[in-house]
Motif scaffolding. Sequence first.
Motif, PDB file in Angstrom:
ATOM      1  N   ASN A  30       0.824  -1.213   0.000  1.00 38.78           N
ATOM      2  CA  ASN A  30       0.000   0.000   0.000  1.00 38.78           C
ATOM      3  C   ASN A  30       0.857   1.263   0.000  1.00 38.78           C
ATOM      4  OD1 ASN A  30      -2.126  -1.766   0.106  1.00 38.78           O
ATOM      5  ND2 ASN A  30      -2.657  -1.391   2.246  1.00 38.78           N
ATOM      6  N   VAL A  31       1.964   1.212   0.733  1.00 33.74           N
ATOM      7  CA  VAL A  31       2.862   2.374   0.762  1.00 33.74           C
ATOM      8  C   VAL A  31       3.478   2.594  -0.625  1.00 33.74           C
ATOM      9  CG1 VAL A  31       5.090   3.210   1.650  1.00 33.74           C
ATOM     10  CG2 VAL A  31       3.387   2.275   3.232  1.00 33.74           C
ATOM     11  N   LYS A  32       3.934   1.509  -1.242  1.00 35.62           N
ATOM     12  CA  LYS A  32       4.552   1.637  -2.569  1.00 35.62           C
ATOM     13  C   LYS A  32       3.557   2.197  -3.579  1.00 35.62           C
ATOM     14  CE  LYS A  32       7.879  -2.055  -1.958  1.00 35.62           C
ATOM     15  NZ  LYS A  32       8.051  -3.497  -2.091  1.00 35.62           N
ATOM     16  N   ARG A  33       2.302   1.757  -3.464  1.00 36.96           N
ATOM     17  CA  ARG A  33       1.297   2.246  -4.411  1.00 36.96           C
ATOM     18  C   ARG A  33       1.057   3.745  -4.205  1.00 36.96           C
ATOM     19  NH1 ARG A  33      -3.810  -1.275  -4.301  1.00 36.96           N
ATOM     20  NH2 ARG A  33      -3.748  -0.381  -2.231  1.00 36.96           N
ATOM     21  N   ALA A  34       1.077   4.177  -2.947  1.00 42.93           N
ATOM     22  CA  ALA A  34       0.812   5.592  -2.656  1.00 42.93           C
ATOM     23  C   ALA A  34       1.931   6.510  -3.162  1.00 42.93           C
ATOM     24  CB  ALA A  34       0.611   5.782  -1.157  1.00 42.93           C
ATOM     25  N   ILE A  35       3.115   5.953  -3.331  1.00 43.57           N
ATOM     26  CA  ILE A  35       4.239   6.788  -3.786  1.00 43.57           C
ATOM     27  C   ILE A  35       4.780   6.279  -5.123  1.00 43.57           C
ATOM     28  CG2 ILE A  35       4.908   7.572  -1.482  1.00 43.57           C
ATOM     29  CD1 ILE A  35       7.119   5.395  -1.567  1.00 43.57           C
ATOM     30  N   ALA A  36       3.890   5.654  -5.898  1.00 45.71           N
ATOM     31  CA  ALA A  36       4.312   5.027  -7.164  1.00 45.71           C
ATOM     32  C   ALA A  36       5.013   6.015  -8.097  1.00 45.71           C
ATOM     33  CB  ALA A  36       3.114   4.391  -7.854  1.00 45.71           C
ATOM     34  N   ASP A  37       4.671   7.306  -7.960  1.00 46.47           N
ATOM     35  CA  ASP A  37       5.307   8.295  -8.846  1.00 46.47           C
ATOM     36  C   ASP A  37       6.684   8.740  -8.330  1.00 46.47           C
ATOM     37  OD1 ASP A  37       3.732   9.276  -6.766  1.00 46.47           O
ATOM     38  OD2 ASP A  37       3.316  11.182  -7.761  1.00 46.47           O
ATOM     39  N   PHE A  38       7.175   8.097  -7.279  1.00 49.20           N
ATOM     40  CA  PHE A  38       8.542   8.357  -6.794  1.00 49.20           C
ATOM     41  C   PHE A  38       9.338   7.052  -6.805  1.00 49.20           C
ATOM     42  CE2 PHE A  38       6.079  11.807  -4.995  1.00 49.20           C
ATOM     43  CZ  PHE A  38       6.932  12.901  -5.100  1.00 49.20           C
ATOM     44  N   PRO A  39       9.716   6.592  -7.996  1.00 45.89           N
ATOM     45  CA  PRO A  39      10.387   5.282  -8.077  1.00 45.89           C
ATOM     46  C   PRO A  39      11.727   5.248  -7.349  1.00 45.89           C
ATOM     47  CG  PRO A  39      10.482   6.444 -10.186  1.00 45.89           C
ATOM     48  CD  PRO A  39       9.569   7.231  -9.309  1.00 45.89           C
ATOM     49  N   GLU A  40      12.304   6.429  -7.074  1.00 48.29           N
ATOM     50  CA  GLU A  40      13.617   6.423  -6.405  1.00 48.29           C
ATOM     51  C   GLU A  40      13.504   6.067  -4.922  1.00 48.29           C
ATOM     52  OE1 GLU A  40      11.860   8.959  -7.395  1.00 48.29           O
ATOM     53  OE2 GLU A  40      12.397  10.895  -6.481  1.00 48.29           O
ATOM     54  N   GLY A  56      16.786  11.230  -2.272  1.00 47.74           N
ATOM     55  CA  GLY A  56      16.663  12.569  -2.856  1.00 47.74           C
ATOM     56  C   GLY A  56      15.227  13.046  -3.061  1.00 47.74           C
ATOM     57  N   ALA A  57      14.227  12.193  -2.849  1.00 49.21           N
ATOM     58  CA  ALA A  57      12.833  12.618  -3.035  1.00 49.21           C
ATOM     59  C   ALA A  57      12.454  13.633  -1.946  1.00 49.21           C
ATOM     60  CB  ALA A  57      11.904  11.415  -2.965  1.00 49.21           C
ATOM     61  N   ASP A  58      11.469  14.480  -2.248  1.00 50.75           N
ATOM     62  CA  ASP A  58      11.037  15.535  -1.336  1.00 50.75           C
ATOM     63  C   ASP A  58      10.370  14.917  -0.096  1.00 50.75           C
ATOM     64  OD1 ASP A  58       9.719  17.543   0.007  1.00 50.75           O
ATOM     65  OD2 ASP A  58       9.056  18.570  -1.822  1.00 50.75           O
ATOM     66  N   ASP A  59      11.010  15.079   1.075  1.00 52.00           N
ATOM     67  CA  ASP A  59      10.478  14.391   2.264  1.00 52.00           C
ATOM     68  C   ASP A  59       9.070  14.890   2.623  1.00 52.00           C
ATOM     69  OD1 ASP A  59      11.181  16.827   3.412  1.00 52.00           O
ATOM     70  OD2 ASP A  59      12.996  16.058   4.346  1.00 52.00           O
ATOM     71  N   GLN A  60       8.779  16.184   2.414  1.00 53.30           N
ATOM     72  CA  GLN A  60       7.457  16.717   2.781  1.00 53.30           C
ATOM     73  C   GLN A  60       6.338  16.031   2.000  1.00 53.30           C
ATOM     74  OE1 GLN A  60       6.693  18.478   5.409  1.00 53.30           O
ATOM     75  NE2 GLN A  60       8.883  18.323   5.814  1.00 53.30           N
ATOM     76  N   VAL A  61       6.557  15.829   0.715  1.00 49.76           N
ATOM     77  CA  VAL A  61       5.536  15.182  -0.117  1.00 49.76           C
ATOM     78  C   VAL A  61       5.332  13.734   0.327  1.00 49.76           C
ATOM     79  CG1 VAL A  61       4.887  14.499  -2.467  1.00 49.76           C
ATOM     80  CG2 VAL A  61       6.100  16.659  -2.082  1.00 49.76           C
ATOM     81  N   ILE A  62       6.428  13.046   0.580  1.00 52.92           N
ATOM     82  CA  ILE A  62       6.319  11.639   0.976  1.00 52.92           C
ATOM     83  C   ILE A  62       5.621  11.533   2.339  1.00 52.92           C
ATOM     84  CG2 ILE A  62       7.593   9.492   1.408  1.00 52.92           C
ATOM     85  CD1 ILE A  62       7.774  10.432  -1.495  1.00 52.92           C
ATOM     86  N   LEU A  63       5.921  12.449   3.254  1.00 53.54           N
ATOM     87  CA  LEU A  63       5.266  12.433   4.573  1.00 53.54           C
ATOM     88  C   LEU A  63       3.756  12.599   4.415  1.00 53.54           C
ATOM     89  CD1 LEU A  63       7.749  14.650   6.663  1.00 53.54           C
ATOM     90  CD2 LEU A  63       7.423  12.178   6.862  1.00 53.54           C
ATOM     91  N   GLU A  64       3.351  13.506   3.514  1.00 51.75           N
ATOM     92  CA  GLU A  64       1.916  13.711   3.280  1.00 51.75           C
ATOM     93  C   GLU A  64       1.246  12.460   2.731  1.00 51.75           C
ATOM     94  OE1 GLU A  64       1.107  17.143   0.757  1.00 51.75           O
ATOM     95  OE2 GLU A  64       2.318  18.326   2.169  1.00 51.75           O
ATOM     96  N   PRO A  68      -2.599   9.174   5.156  1.00 54.91           N
ATOM     97  CA  PRO A  68      -3.865   8.430   5.167  1.00 54.91           C
ATOM     98  C   PRO A  68      -3.721   6.912   5.161  1.00 54.91           C
ATOM     99  CG  PRO A  68      -3.435   9.247   2.952  1.00 54.91           C
ATOM    100  CD  PRO A  68      -2.280   9.700   3.813  1.00 54.91           C
ATOM    101  N   ILE A  69      -2.517   6.385   5.186  1.00 51.16           N
ATOM    102  CA  ILE A  69      -2.370   4.935   5.011  1.00 51.16           C
ATOM    103  C   ILE A  69      -2.624   4.187   6.327  1.00 51.16           C
ATOM    104  CG2 ILE A  69      -0.779   3.090   4.350  1.00 51.16           C
ATOM    105  CD1 ILE A  69       0.532   5.046   2.428  1.00 51.16           C
ATOM    106  N   PHE A  70      -3.610   3.295   6.288  1.00 51.52           N
ATOM    107  CA  PHE A  70      -3.958   2.541   7.497  1.00 51.52           C
ATOM    108  C   PHE A  70      -2.890   1.503   7.824  1.00 51.52           C
ATOM    109  CE2 PHE A  70      -8.385   3.610   6.012  1.00 51.52           C
ATOM    110  CZ  PHE A  70      -8.575   4.585   6.978  1.00 51.52           C
ATOM    111  N   GLY A  71      -2.712   1.254   9.133  1.00 48.55           N
ATOM    112  CA  GLY A  71      -1.716   0.283   9.579  1.00 48.55           C
ATOM    113  C   GLY A  71      -0.454   0.969  10.077  1.00 48.55           C
ATOM    114  N   ILE A  72      -0.435   2.315   9.967  1.00 48.88           N
ATOM    115  CA  ILE A  72       0.732   3.069  10.432  1.00 48.88           C
ATOM    116  C   ILE A  72       0.369   3.786  11.725  1.00 48.88           C
ATOM    117  CG2 ILE A  72       2.274   5.012   9.946  1.00 48.88           C
ATOM    118  CD1 ILE A  72       2.105   4.334   7.008  1.00 48.88           C
ATOM    119  N   SER A 234      -6.910   3.295  -0.609  1.00 50.14           N
ATOM    120  CA  SER A 234      -6.566   1.969  -1.122  1.00 50.14           C
ATOM    121  C   SER A 234      -5.977   2.036  -2.524  1.00 50.14           C
ATOM    122  CB  SER A 234      -7.820   1.091  -1.134  1.00 50.14           C
ATOM    123  OG  SER A 234      -8.815   1.704  -1.932  1.00 50.14           O
ATOM    124  N   GLY A 235      -5.823   3.255  -3.057  1.00 47.08           N
ATOM    125  CA  GLY A 235      -5.269   3.375  -4.407  1.00 47.08           C
ATOM    126  C   GLY A 235      -6.344   3.379  -5.468  1.00 47.08           C
TER     127      GLY A 235
END
Length: 403
Positions: A30-40, A56-64, A68-72, A234-235
């Motif tokens: 689920n995490v990978k799907r939520a950040i699919a546009d950041f392959p790095e 090197g990805a923008d930490d603020q965007v990834i934190l956002e 919403p991801i359940f299980g965290i 859920s993507g």
Amino acid sequence: MKYDRIVVRYGELSTKGRNRKQFIKKLAHNVKRAIADFPEVKVFGERDRMYLLLNGADDQVILERLQPIFGIQSFSPAVRVPQDVEEMKRAGLELVRAMHQPGGSFKVNARRSDRSFELDTNGVNHELGGYILQNIDDLHVNVKTPDVKLLVEVRSEGVFLSCQTIQGAGGLPVSSSGRAMLMLSGGIDSPVAGYLAMKRGVEIEAVHFHSPPYTSERARQKAVDLAGKLAKYSGQVQMHVVPFTAIQEMIKKQIPEGFTMTVTRRLMLRVTDELRKRRECLAIVNGESLGQVASQTLESMLAINAVTTTPIIRPVVSMDKNEIIDIAQRIDTYEISVRPFEDCCTIFTPPSPKTRPKLEKVEHYESFVDFEAMVQEAVNMTETFSVDIADVNKVQDEFSDLF
Ligand code: ATP
Ligand code: MG
């Protein structure tokens, strides 16, 4: 200092012994799907923590995206340094400096899972605390309520330092508890019910009944947009739009007025259950709330529920309307739900439906029509498609042009 990773702490799944591996796998997925546009960004689901290497990805965007991801349970942007006291001091100083406001306080909170490290937790607290205190002006220590808390975790693979712990969405990873059919109207309650089921790990497929020409394209769009809001968790969400006109017209013609509402609900449930079987889902979720309307008395539920033995999950059954609205606002479905479009049930609803329908009577009136054939026909004609977050953003832009 730039954060190089995010440490994710698991919610309840840490206690789930045998299923743990499965849960971590789902969450990582689920995490990978939520950040699919950041392959790095690389995701590592370890036994007791998950790590996202940012590369090197923008930490603020990834934190956002993690929010919403359940299980965290919680997550922290962090840096890793080798097990070396000088390196730890340097990194700790930089992190506290970045968060520090003049006159502010701090504290170092060390943990050590690698017992072989030269300092124990007190030692780490003292070494780092002393060094940071010397090097930042106008800073003092406050162990009870510090403005900045520097977390230091000494582990065998390195030392992790972080100044921030962000509350996660809680719950269980979506799809770790199986799949269910959500009866999704255009109202306030059913999207909230869907959200709450997802929070407990249920993956949702949405069923919406529409009755053209009595209900408009816009009413249908409302349900699709609501499904899109749920897709955030859920993507994507599979959407089933059921043509319900023929059944509703037949009910209007054949069923005595006081019973049409009950029979309509029973047929919605039968269609949903048939779809559920075909889609191999395990349960049905709806937005019924006790006492809200005539169909939501216990007597009505008994008569409606009699068509199936499938488990029906009613996450909002005992909530007050205000409580439901609070959640709807929080998950951003409220604005869509209150768009003023007609609902397929209200159009055919008689002025005074029975609040205590007798099951024998209901079954008797239904027995004059071959509803089973109509249920199969409705299911066969159902339109199924997938709604994902990107589609919905597009649609909402179009809508904002219209209003
Ligand atoms: P909601 O706000 O979810 O519409 P409600 O308070 O208006 O709920 P009802 O209209 O009685 O209550 O509906 C009860 C439940 O039946 C809904 O929460 C939903 O799960 C289901 N339902 C009602 N209408 C539809 C529809 N057109 N399509 C799919 N499900 C529906
Ligand atoms: Mg409704």
